[in-house]
Design a protein around this motif. Structure first.
Motif, PDB file in Angstrom:
ATOM      1  N   ASN A 367       1.055  -0.881   0.134  1.00 40.57           N
ATOM      2  CA  ASN A 367      -0.068   0.160  -0.041  1.00 40.57           C
ATOM      3  C   ASN A 367       0.753   1.030  -0.094  1.00 40.57           C
ATOM      4  O   ASN A 367       0.308   1.917  -0.744  1.00 40.57           O
ATOM      5  CB  ASN A 367      -1.019   0.193   1.109  1.00 40.57           C
ATOM      6  CG  ASN A 367      -2.213  -1.416   0.597  1.00 40.57           C
ATOM      7  OD1 ASN A 367      -2.629  -1.173  -0.112  1.00 40.57           O
ATOM      8  ND2 ASN A 367      -3.260  -0.850   2.215  1.00 40.57           N
ATOM      9  N   ALA A 368       1.720   0.979   0.837  1.00 38.05           N
ATOM     10  CA  ALA A 368       2.927   2.451   0.455  1.00 38.05           C
ATOM     11  C   ALA A 368       3.428   3.551  -0.072  1.00 38.05           C
ATOM     12  O   ALA A 368       4.004   3.850  -0.779  1.00 38.05           O
ATOM     13  CB  ALA A 368       3.316   2.351   2.159  1.00 38.05           C
ATOM     14  N   LYS A 370       1.912   1.673  -3.372  1.00 44.88           N
ATOM     15  CA  LYS A 370       1.138   2.429  -4.309  1.00 44.88           C
ATOM     16  C   LYS A 370       0.034   3.535  -3.839  1.00 44.88           C
ATOM     17  O   LYS A 370       0.239   3.988  -4.875  1.00 44.88           O
ATOM     18  CB  LYS A 370      -0.081   0.771  -4.167  1.00 44.88           C
ATOM     19  CG  LYS A 370      -1.380   1.190  -4.646  1.00 44.88           C
ATOM     20  CD  LYS A 370      -2.009   0.063  -4.635  1.00 44.88           C
ATOM     21  CE  LYS A 370      -3.410   0.068  -4.213  1.00 44.88           C
ATOM     22  NZ  LYS A 370      -4.439  -1.559  -3.704  1.00 44.88           N
ATOM     23  N   TYR A 371       0.187   4.083  -3.019  1.00 41.33           N
ATOM     24  CA  TYR A 371      -0.048   5.166  -2.281  1.00 41.33           C
ATOM     25  C   TYR A 371       0.741   6.469  -2.024  1.00 41.33           C
ATOM     26  O   TYR A 371       0.207   7.378  -1.732  1.00 41.33           O
ATOM     27  CB  TYR A 371      -1.168   5.194  -0.698  1.00 41.33           C
ATOM     28  CG  TYR A 371      -3.073   4.290  -2.050  1.00 41.33           C
ATOM     29  CD1 TYR A 371      -3.727   4.356  -2.478  1.00 41.33           C
ATOM     30  CD2 TYR A 371      -2.552   2.646  -0.879  1.00 41.33           C
ATOM     31  CE1 TYR A 371      -4.274   4.138  -3.422  1.00 41.33           C
ATOM     32  CE2 TYR A 371      -3.384   1.816  -1.179  1.00 41.33           C
ATOM     33  CZ  TYR A 371      -4.749   2.289  -2.044  1.00 41.33           C
ATOM     34  OH  TYR A 371      -5.464   1.659  -2.409  1.00 41.33           O
ATOM     35  N   ASP A 395       5.054   6.159   4.765  1.00 45.39           N
ATOM     36  CA  ASP A 395       5.524   6.855   3.606  1.00 45.39           C
ATOM     37  C   ASP A 395       5.016   8.714   3.662  1.00 45.39           C
ATOM     38  O   ASP A 395       5.069   8.764   4.275  1.00 45.39           O
ATOM     39  CB  ASP A 395       4.504   6.341   2.761  1.00 45.39           C
ATOM     40  CG  ASP A 395       3.319   6.850   3.017  1.00 45.39           C
ATOM     41  OD1 ASP A 395       2.533   7.912   3.301  1.00 45.39           O
ATOM     42  OD2 ASP A 395       2.392   5.146   2.569  1.00 45.39           O
ATOM     43  N   ILE A 398       0.316  10.380  -0.072  1.00 46.37           N
ATOM     44  CA  ILE A 398      -0.785  11.240  -0.610  1.00 46.37           C
ATOM     45  C   ILE A 398      -1.788  11.027   0.326  1.00 46.37           C
ATOM     46  O   ILE A 398      -2.211  12.734   0.533  1.00 46.37           O
ATOM     47  CB  ILE A 398      -2.239  10.320  -1.766  1.00 46.37           C
ATOM     48  CG1 ILE A 398      -2.715   8.913  -1.259  1.00 46.37           C
ATOM     49  CG2 ILE A 398      -1.679  10.550  -2.546  1.00 46.37           C
ATOM     50  CD1 ILE A 398      -3.269   8.844  -1.724  1.00 46.37           C
ATOM     51  N   GLY A 399      -1.173  10.296   1.560  1.00 52.92           N
ATOM     52  CA  GLY A 399      -2.271  11.095   3.183  1.00 52.92           C
ATOM     53  C   GLY A 399      -3.365  10.012   2.588  1.00 52.92           C
ATOM     54  O   GLY A 399      -3.429   9.827   2.083  1.00 52.92           O
ATOM     55  N   ARG A 414     -12.620   1.647   0.964  1.00 53.02           N
ATOM     56  CA  ARG A 414     -11.923   2.858   0.100  1.00 53.02           C
ATOM     57  C   ARG A 414     -11.291   3.975   0.566  1.00 53.02           C
ATOM     58  O   ARG A 414     -12.679   4.885   0.889  1.00 53.02           O
ATOM     59  CB  ARG A 414     -11.321   2.216  -1.349  1.00 53.02           C
ATOM     60  CG  ARG A 414     -11.578   0.957  -1.608  1.00 53.02           C
ATOM     61  CD  ARG A 414     -11.151   0.549  -3.237  1.00 53.02           C
ATOM     62  NE  ARG A 414      -9.831   0.976  -2.978  1.00 53.02           N
ATOM     63  CZ  ARG A 414      -9.264   1.492  -4.612  1.00 53.02           C
ATOM     64  NH1 ARG A 414     -10.198   2.080  -5.623  1.00 53.02           N
ATOM     65  NH2 ARG A 414      -7.919   1.415  -4.408  1.00 53.02           N
ATOM     66  N   SER A 426      -9.057  -3.429  -4.104  1.00 51.88           N
ATOM     67  CA  SER A 426     -10.498  -3.694  -3.349  1.00 51.88           C
ATOM     68  C   SER A 426     -11.063  -3.720  -2.113  1.00 51.88           C
ATOM     69  O   SER A 426     -12.235  -3.808  -1.653  1.00 51.88           O
ATOM     70  CB  SER A 426     -10.203  -5.925  -3.551  1.00 51.88           C
ATOM     71  OG  SER A 426      -9.338  -5.928  -3.033  1.00 51.88           O
ATOM     72  N   GLY A 429      -7.443  -5.342   1.466  1.00 50.27           N
ATOM     73  CA  GLY A 429      -5.823  -5.502   1.987  1.00 50.27           C
ATOM     74  C   GLY A 429      -5.053  -4.840   3.893  1.00 50.27           C
ATOM     75  O   GLY A 429      -5.505  -5.900   4.404  1.00 50.27           O
ATOM     76  N   SER A 454       1.749   8.759   5.306  1.00 48.30           N
ATOM     77  CA  SER A 454       1.303   8.013   6.524  1.00 48.30           C
ATOM     78  C   SER A 454       2.178   7.288   7.144  1.00 48.30           C
ATOM     79  O   SER A 454       2.614   7.177   6.962  1.00 48.30           O
ATOM     80  CB  SER A 454       0.103   7.272   6.147  1.00 48.30           C
ATOM     81  OG  SER A 454      -0.294   7.936   4.762  1.00 48.30           O
TER      82      SER A 454
HETATM   83  P1  ADP Z   1      -7.729  -1.414  -0.947  1.00 46.18           P
HETATM   84  O1  ADP Z   1      -5.395  -0.730  -1.504  1.00 46.18           O
HETATM   85  O2  ADP Z   1      -7.379  -2.774  -2.017  1.00 46.18           O
HETATM   86  O3  ADP Z   1      -8.186  -0.567  -2.064  1.00 46.18           O
HETATM   87  P2  ADP Z   1      -7.059  -1.781   1.399  1.00 46.18           P
HETATM   88  O4  ADP Z   1      -7.784  -2.084   2.210  1.00 46.18           O
HETATM   89  O5  ADP Z   1      -5.561  -2.169   1.063  1.00 46.18           O
HETATM   90  O6  ADP Z   1      -7.473  -1.856  -0.314  1.00 46.18           O
HETATM   91  O7  ADP Z   1      -6.836   0.296   1.797  1.00 46.18           O
HETATM   92  C1  ADP Z   1      -7.929   0.603   1.505  1.00 46.18           C
HETATM   93  C2  ADP Z   1      -7.507   1.890   1.184  1.00 46.18           C
HETATM   94  O8  ADP Z   1      -7.260   2.726   2.503  1.00 46.18           O
HETATM   95  C3  ADP Z   1      -7.472   2.556  -0.024  1.00 46.18           C
HETATM   96  O9  ADP Z   1      -8.247   2.227  -0.973  1.00 46.18           O
HETATM   97  C4  ADP Z   1      -6.838   3.677   0.203  1.00 46.18           C
HETATM   98  O10 ADP Z   1      -7.821   4.848   0.472  1.00 46.18           O
HETATM   99  C5  ADP Z   1      -6.547   3.979   1.583  1.00 46.18           C
HETATM  100  N1  ADP Z   1      -4.312   3.333   1.699  1.00 46.18           N
HETATM  101  C6  ADP Z   1      -4.410   2.978   2.743  1.00 46.18           C
HETATM  102  N2  ADP Z   1      -3.212   2.704   2.138  1.00 46.18           N
HETATM  103  C7  ADP Z   1      -2.544   3.806   3.057  1.00 46.18           C
HETATM  104  C8  ADP Z   1      -1.398   4.726   2.097  1.00 46.18           C
HETATM  105  N3  ADP Z   1       0.267   4.394   3.120  1.00 46.18           N
HETATM  106  N4  ADP Z   1      -1.513   5.700   2.105  1.00 46.18           N
HETATM  107  C9  ADP Z   1      -2.551   6.765   1.342  1.00 46.18           C
HETATM  108  N5  ADP Z   1      -3.877   5.696   1.693  1.00 46.18           N
HETATM  109  C10 ADP Z   1      -3.737   4.818   1.982  1.00 46.18           C
END
Ligand code: ADP
Length: 467
Positions: A367-368, A370-371, A395, A398-399, A414, A426, A429, A454
């Motif tokens: 996630n870190a 990815k975002y 990370d 985007i926060g 999400r 989805s 995670g 975050s």
């Molecule tokens: P997904 O990534 O499949 O949408 P997750 O349960 O992993 O599902 O994450 C849920 C939501 O949390 C994401 O849709 C995103 O908006 C937010 N998120 C998760 N990790 C981060 C991060 N490191 N920085 C910013 N937003 C995050």
């Protein structure tokens, strides 16, 4: 006198559903002249006292010829501290001349009656409030328990007696340890500090959500109150839902494998042009996304229903290295730098399910990356805190918006921001990370600022309790 009466003004009675007497009489004619009560009450409110040696003259009272009337009458207001409580009056069948000492005597009596009425008024107001509260508590279906700072039970409503078997009538003044069997409920009640909640299963299999908080009166803690709510129905629904999701995702897996297989085989059975190849790639990527979702759902289902943990001696370093190794490529493709910091004196081993813990940390780091936009930075830190080990994934991406923060670890949640939605996902995670932490007796939390980055934390105990 043939009658003496005391009438209370309805205005001084507290508003309540209780039936309160307001009229009292003495003497042989006490009921005969009761019809004058209301007139006298009105009259003396304005003029303090009424001395009528001849009731018909002067014509102050409106006398109904069809009703029995006394010959003489003396009425005095009951008044205290400017509040009008009512009137006290005496009546004679025969004409009677009231002397000054008669008037003084009745006025003295009225003064004492007013004092008694004022005291009763104060007491009633308190008593009525107490009875109303008691009636409300008695009829709430939710159990309510209150204890004092010495952990002695001071209130338990009938619902609490039914559910938890505690009865204030039997147990008043005893400490809760003697009255309550459920360990979780005891811990919740005797815990200190702010509002805390726990799910508690009682005999008979019903689940209650118990919430306890401190009772503070005039800035001083005076005990704790705990309210329980029956959530059995919601638990059942939740498990039905999980079961349904698990069955559906399981049944989706084979057709997906089939689709992926045939899509990749297409180009083996004949030449495809560029457009056809493009379509095949789209099909395969769609099928892969779907498989990932199905696998996530199945994992979550398995973790939730609590397939036994495969406990092993695991090193934090090993977990981090594997995760970093698996995600390095993804990070460098986005030009995101991925660094690892291990606290120096980490415990040699932690007791955990290696595969699950790996997956939890993996999801956070994925996630870190990815975002976090191109050129960003992701740091994984491991440190100890008391008997726990904490994985921190930070990370500068985007926060998360404050309105999203409380929901981050819910299934299918999400983020609402546009740049979060731009990524495929989805919303499972983080729910998986939470389930993994909870299965280990640990927890997860997040700190974040929109636009700045975050930090996600996964905490798990260094050793697991022996069962
Ligand atoms: P997904 O990534 O499949 O949408 P997750 O349960 O992993 O599902 O994450 C849920 C939501 O949390 C994401 O849709 C995103 O908006 C937010 N998120 C998760 N990790 C981060 C991060 N490191 N920085 C910013 N937003 C995050």
């Amino acid at each position: 006198a043939s009658a003496a009466r005391l009438v209370l003004s309805p205005a001084v009675l507290p508003k309540t559903f209780l039936e309160l007497p307001t009229r009292f009489g003495l003497g042989p004619a006490r009921d005969k002249y009761a019809h004058l009560d209301d007139q006298i009450l009105r009259q003396v409110q304005g003029q303090e006292r009424l001395v009528l040696s001849n009731i018909a003259r002067p014509r102050i009272l409106d006398l109904d010829a069809n009703l029995p009337q006394p010959a003489s009458l003396l009425a005095v207001a009951l008044r205290r501290e400017n509040r009008y409580y009512g009137a006290m009056w005496i009546a004679y069948d025969q004409p009677h001349v009231f002397t000054e000492s008669d008037v003084r005597f009745v006025t003295t009596l009225a003064g004492q009656a007013a004092l008694a009425a004022a005291n009763a008024h104060l007491f009633l107001n308190v008593e009525v409030a107490r009875r109303q509260l008691e009636a409300i508590l008695n009829s709430t279906p939710d159990p309510v328990l209150v204890i004092d700072p010495q952990n002695r039970l001071i209130l338990a409503n009938p619902a609490a007696a039914r559910v938890a078997g505690v009865n204030i009538a039997r147990g008043g003044g005893q400490t809760i340890e003697k009255l309550i069997q459920q360990k979780a409920l005891l811990e919740l009640l005797s815990a200190s500090g702010e509002k805390q909640s726990a799910e508690i299963v009682f005999d008979g299999g019903r689940t209650y959500l118990a919430t306890a908080s401190s009772v503070v009166a005039e800035g001083r803690p005076v005990g704790r109150v705990c309210i329980l709510r029956d959530v059995t129905h919601f638990k059942e629904l939740d498990s039905l839902k999980s079961e349904f999701v698990a069955t559906v995702s399981h049944d989706l897996r084979s057709p997906l494998t089939l689709m992926r297989g045939y899509a990749t085989m297409l180009e083996m059975v004949g030449e495809l042009n560029d457009q056809q190849q493009g379509y095949v790639r789209k099909i395969v990527s769609g099928v892969e996304n779907m498989s990932r979702l199905v696998n996530n759902l199945l994992d979550l289902g398995r973790i939730e229903i609590g397939v036994g943990l495969q406990l092993d001696k695991v090193t934090a370093q090993d977990i981090i290295e594997r995760v970093a190794g698996a995600l390095q490529l993804q990070a460098s493709q986005k030009n995101v730098s991925l660094s690892v910091e291990l606290q120096r004196d980490l415990p040699a081993f932690i007791e955990a399910d290696q595969a699950l813990l790996h997956q939890g940390v993996y999801n956070l780091v994925e996630n870190a990356i990815k975002y976090t936009p191109n050129g960003g930075q992701v740091t994984v830190r491991v440190q100890t805190a008391a008997d726990n080990i904490v994985f921190e994934v930070r990370d500068n991406g985007i926060g998360i918006a404050p309105s999203d923060l409380p929901h981050m670890f819910e299934k299918f949640y999400r983020g609402k921001q546009r740049d979060a939605r731009a990524q495929h996902g989805s919303g499972l995670g983080l729910a998986i990370v939470r389930s993994i932490a909870e299965r280990h007796g640990g927890k997860v939390w997040v700190e974040s600022e929109l636009g700045k980055g975050s930090a996600f934390f996964l905490q798990t105990p260094i050793s697991q309790p022996r069962t």
